[in-house]
Every structure is written in structure tokens, then in C-alpha cells.
Motif scaffolding. Sequence first.
Motif, PDB file in Angstrom:
ATOM      1  N   VAL A  11       0.976  -1.228  -0.100  1.00 41.54           N
ATOM      2  CA  VAL A  11       0.045   0.011   0.018  1.00 41.54           C
ATOM      3  C   VAL A  11       0.825   1.264  -0.091  1.00 41.54           C
ATOM      4  O   VAL A  11       1.824   1.438   0.627  1.00 41.54           O
ATOM      5  CB  VAL A  11      -0.882  -0.037   1.143  1.00 41.54           C
ATOM      6  N   GLN A  12       0.724   2.173  -0.869  1.00 40.51           N
ATOM      7  CA  GLN A  12       1.423   3.416  -1.124  1.00 40.51           C
ATOM      8  C   GLN A  12       0.369   4.636  -0.422  1.00 40.51           C
ATOM      9  O   GLN A  12      -0.662   4.451  -0.442  1.00 40.51           O
ATOM     10  CB  GLN A  12       1.800   3.624  -2.347  1.00 40.51           C
ATOM     11  N   GLN A  13       1.013   5.710  -0.246  1.00 37.81           N
ATOM     12  CA  GLN A  13       0.242   6.987   0.132  1.00 37.81           C
ATOM     13  C   GLN A  13       0.228   7.972  -1.040  1.00 37.81           C
ATOM     14  O   GLN A  13       1.383   8.346  -1.494  1.00 37.81           O
ATOM     15  CB  GLN A  13       0.711   7.653   1.602  1.00 37.81           C
ATOM     16  N   GLY A  14      -0.733   8.264  -1.505  1.00 37.21           N
ATOM     17  CA  GLY A  14      -1.015   9.372  -2.537  1.00 37.21           C
ATOM     18  C   GLY A  14      -1.671  10.557  -2.164  1.00 37.21           C
ATOM     19  O   GLY A  14      -2.090  10.717  -0.817  1.00 37.21           O
ATOM     20  N   PRO A  15      -1.880  11.456  -2.787  1.00 35.24           N
ATOM     21  CA  PRO A  15      -2.588  12.791  -2.669  1.00 35.24           C
ATOM     22  C   PRO A  15      -3.995  12.667  -2.018  1.00 35.24           C
ATOM     23  O   PRO A  15      -4.477  13.401  -1.298  1.00 35.24           O
ATOM     24  CB  PRO A  15      -2.588  13.556  -3.835  1.00 35.24           C
ATOM     25  N   ASP A  16      -4.578  11.647  -2.449  1.00 32.39           N
ATOM     26  CA  ASP A  16      -6.003  11.371  -2.148  1.00 32.39           C
ATOM     27  C   ASP A  16      -6.155  10.067  -0.924  1.00 32.39           C
ATOM     28  O   ASP A  16      -7.172   9.698  -0.738  1.00 32.39           O
ATOM     29  CB  ASP A  16      -6.709  10.852  -3.169  1.00 32.39           C
ATOM     30  N   GLY A  17      -5.079   9.621  -0.505  1.00 35.04           N
ATOM     31  CA  GLY A  17      -5.105   8.833   0.498  1.00 35.04           C
ATOM     32  C   GLY A  17      -4.329   7.293   0.113  1.00 35.04           C
ATOM     33  O   GLY A  17      -3.585   7.343  -0.999  1.00 35.04           O
ATOM     34  N   PRO A  18      -4.318   6.179   0.779  1.00 37.67           N
ATOM     35  CA  PRO A  18      -3.712   5.110   0.595  1.00 37.67           C
ATOM     36  C   PRO A  18      -4.279   4.413  -0.546  1.00 37.67           C
ATOM     37  O   PRO A  18      -5.433   4.398  -0.966  1.00 37.67           O
ATOM     38  CB  PRO A  18      -4.193   4.138   1.770  1.00 37.67           C
ATOM     39  N   TYR A  19      -3.492   3.710  -1.488  1.00 36.50           N
ATOM     40  CA  TYR A  19      -3.968   3.149  -2.480  1.00 36.50           C
ATOM     41  C   TYR A  19      -3.101   1.929  -3.112  1.00 36.50           C
ATOM     42  O   TYR A  19      -1.707   1.795  -2.424  1.00 36.50           O
ATOM     43  CB  TYR A  19      -3.846   4.285  -3.833  1.00 36.50           C
ATOM     44  N   MET A  20      -3.349   0.938  -3.793  1.00 36.55           N
ATOM     45  CA  MET A  20      -2.575  -0.101  -4.538  1.00 36.55           C
ATOM     46  C   MET A  20      -2.502   0.072  -5.873  1.00 36.55           C
ATOM     47  O   MET A  20      -3.559   0.328  -6.722  1.00 36.55           O
ATOM     48  CB  MET A  20      -3.125  -1.343  -3.982  1.00 36.55           C
ATOM     49  N   GLN A  21      -1.539   0.403  -6.579  1.00 37.83           N
ATOM     50  CA  GLN A  21      -1.400   0.627  -7.974  1.00 37.83           C
ATOM     51  C   GLN A  21      -1.515  -0.838  -8.702  1.00 37.83           C
ATOM     52  O   GLN A  21      -1.074  -1.990  -8.339  1.00 37.83           O
ATOM     53  CB  GLN A  21       0.027   1.145  -8.277  1.00 37.83           C
ATOM     54  N   ILE A  22      -2.261  -0.493  -9.756  1.00 41.32           N
ATOM     55  CA  ILE A  22      -2.430  -2.004 -10.665  1.00 41.32           C
ATOM     56  C   ILE A  22      -1.293  -1.732 -11.702  1.00 41.32           C
ATOM     57  O   ILE A  22      -1.266  -1.026 -12.408  1.00 41.32           O
ATOM     58  CB  ILE A  22      -3.764  -1.922 -11.190  1.00 41.32           C
ATOM     59  N   PRO A  23      -0.440  -2.936 -11.681  1.00 40.30           N
ATOM     60  CA  PRO A  23       0.853  -2.655 -12.420  1.00 40.30           C
ATOM     61  C   PRO A  23       0.537  -2.829 -13.983  1.00 40.30           C
ATOM     62  O   PRO A  23      -0.404  -3.633 -14.342  1.00 40.30           O
ATOM     63  CB  PRO A  23       1.591  -4.037 -12.144  1.00 40.30           C
ATOM     64  N   GLY A  24       1.107  -1.946 -14.865  1.00 41.15           N
ATOM     65  CA  GLY A  24       0.804  -2.017 -16.136  1.00 41.15           C
ATOM     66  C   GLY A  24      -0.498  -1.102 -16.595  1.00 41.15           C
ATOM     67  O   GLY A  24      -0.921  -0.977 -17.707  1.00 41.15           O
ATOM     68  N   TYR A  25      -1.135  -0.414 -15.680  1.00 38.25           N
ATOM     69  CA  TYR A  25      -2.333   0.134 -15.994  1.00 38.25           C
ATOM     70  C   TYR A  25      -2.363   1.730 -15.258  1.00 38.25           C
ATOM     71  O   TYR A  25      -1.819   1.575 -14.186  1.00 38.25           O
ATOM     72  CB  TYR A  25      -3.526  -0.663 -15.789  1.00 38.25           C
ATOM     73  N   ASP A  26      -2.967   2.570 -15.490  1.00 35.19           N
ATOM     74  CA  ASP A  26      -3.374   3.870 -14.852  1.00 35.19           C
ATOM     75  C   ASP A  26      -4.505   3.684 -13.980  1.00 35.19           C
ATOM     76  O   ASP A  26      -5.413   4.238 -14.316  1.00 35.19           O
ATOM     77  CB  ASP A  26      -3.493   4.989 -15.864  1.00 35.19           C
ATOM     78  N   LEU A  27      -4.490   2.623 -13.205  1.00 36.06           N
ATOM     79  CA  LEU A  27      -5.560   2.323 -12.144  1.00 36.06           C
ATOM     80  C   LEU A  27      -5.011   2.194 -10.939  1.00 36.06           C
ATOM     81  O   LEU A  27      -4.224   1.470 -10.572  1.00 36.06           O
ATOM     82  CB  LEU A  27      -6.191   1.009 -12.848  1.00 36.06           C
ATOM     83  N   ARG A  28      -5.947   2.346  -9.840  1.00 38.12           N
ATOM     84  CA  ARG A  28      -5.663   2.006  -8.493  1.00 38.12           C
ATOM     85  C   ARG A  28      -6.634   1.508  -7.689  1.00 38.12           C
ATOM     86  O   ARG A  28      -7.987   1.905  -8.103  1.00 38.12           O
ATOM     87  CB  ARG A  28      -5.276   3.412  -7.809  1.00 38.12           C
ATOM     88  N   LEU A  29      -6.396   0.756  -6.690  1.00 34.80           N
ATOM     89  CA  LEU A  29      -7.292   0.434  -5.655  1.00 34.80           C
ATOM     90  C   LEU A  29      -7.379   1.378  -4.376  1.00 34.80           C
ATOM     91  O   LEU A  29      -6.477   1.447  -4.134  1.00 34.80           O
ATOM     92  CB  LEU A  29      -7.218  -1.105  -5.347  1.00 34.80           C
ATOM     93  N   THR A  30      -8.539   1.921  -4.152  1.00 36.66           N
ATOM     94  CA  THR A  30      -8.533   2.863  -3.029  1.00 36.66           C
ATOM     95  C   THR A  30      -9.649   2.523  -2.209  1.00 36.66           C
ATOM     96  O   THR A  30     -10.349   1.650  -2.680  1.00 36.66           O
ATOM     97  CB  THR A  30      -8.517   4.179  -3.703  1.00 36.66           C
TER      98      THR A  30
END
Length: 210
Positions: A11-30
Motif C-alpha cells: 500500500v502506498q500513500q498518495g494525494p488522495d489517501g492510501p492506494y494500491m497501484q495496478i501494474p501496467g495500468y493507470d488504475l488504483r485500488l482505493t
Amino acid sequence: MSDRPSSSTPVQQGPDGPYMQIPGYDLRLTTWKESDVDDAVELFNHPDVGKWACLRPFPYNPSHYDFIQSLLPQHQSLALSFLDPTPPPLSVLEGCPMYPLSALRDETGRVVGSCNIGPSQKETGSWEIAYDLHPSLQGRGIARAMVGVVLGFARWMGVRRVVAFCETTNIPSASLLKKLGFIYIGDRTQQYPEDKGGDIRVIHGYELVL
């Protein structure tokens, strides 16, 4: 505000809160947000999404989103705890009715899918995974990548066995599970609610040892 990656937690911290990046796509689980109600109604009401969800209401009305909205404070707190390099006790997830980082967002912030994992009611001692993806994004490997990310999170948390179930006619879902290494473990029966026929159907069961 830049993202803060961690080498020890998925899990990473982004501007809008914690998320998990979907590798290979500009998509995130939040986490879900209060403003996501329209996205949820659109996604869960799509015939090719809603028909496969056994327990979720269909049609899905804005009032049904109250369940997700009631969990948001708990989700936000749990998601922040996942930023710690050391995973919290598995019991914190066992006590949450819905996986906190389950909203799949595209680059605009729109929710285009979901992925949930939690203790299975069908297989004692196992965790069960379920997923949805908007049909406009299907066939591009996104669902497989999304589920893979959640499985990686489950492994980090200490989950050892994951199961999944799909209707016998849901060939794409069965194929996805097999590509991820799930093994067929036999058929189960499932009572469907009245809005989906009210009958008892045979479903395929799959398992993955992490």
C-alpha cells in the motif's frame, strides 16, 4: 504532494489517501468515498456485472450505497494502518465487513471496478475473493492484474488460503482464476435471493494456497 512508496507494504500513500497501484495500468485500488454513489449505481447496475453478484442487490439503488458509506470511517482508518511496514493483525480485517481498498479507480477518479476479500462463509478457515470490472475494460488483462494485487496484499497480511466461486456459466471468471493459479476444488450449492430468481444453483469452487 508526491506519492510515498514503501518497500515493505503493498500500500502506498498518495494525494488522495492510501492506494494500491495496478501494474501496467493507470488504475488504483482505493477506499470508497461518499461521492462514489453514482459510480457504484452505474457499475453494479450494468447487466454484465449485476447478474453475477449473488448477494448484492440488483437493481442497485442509491439507498443500497448506505452500507458502503457506513463503513467509510473504518475503511479510512484501516487503510492508513496498511502503510506501516509491519502488517496489522489479520483480525482487523476479519472484523471488517468489506475490504477497505476495494474501489478500482481510473485516471479521472471514476470507480470502474471493485475487488473484495474476506473470511469465507463457505470454506471455514479460508478467505474468499470476489471482483467486478466494468465491461468497457474487460478483455485487457485488468481484472487479472487487479485480483493479483489483492492476492499479494492478502499474502502480506498472512492469509494462507484463498477461495473463489463462480457460476458454472461464468466462463471468463473461471478462466481468470485458473490463470492466477487457482485449482478447482469441486462444486457447491448457493441459494440465490429473490431478485436473482430465488433458486439454488450449482457453483464452481476454486482455491489458491499463498
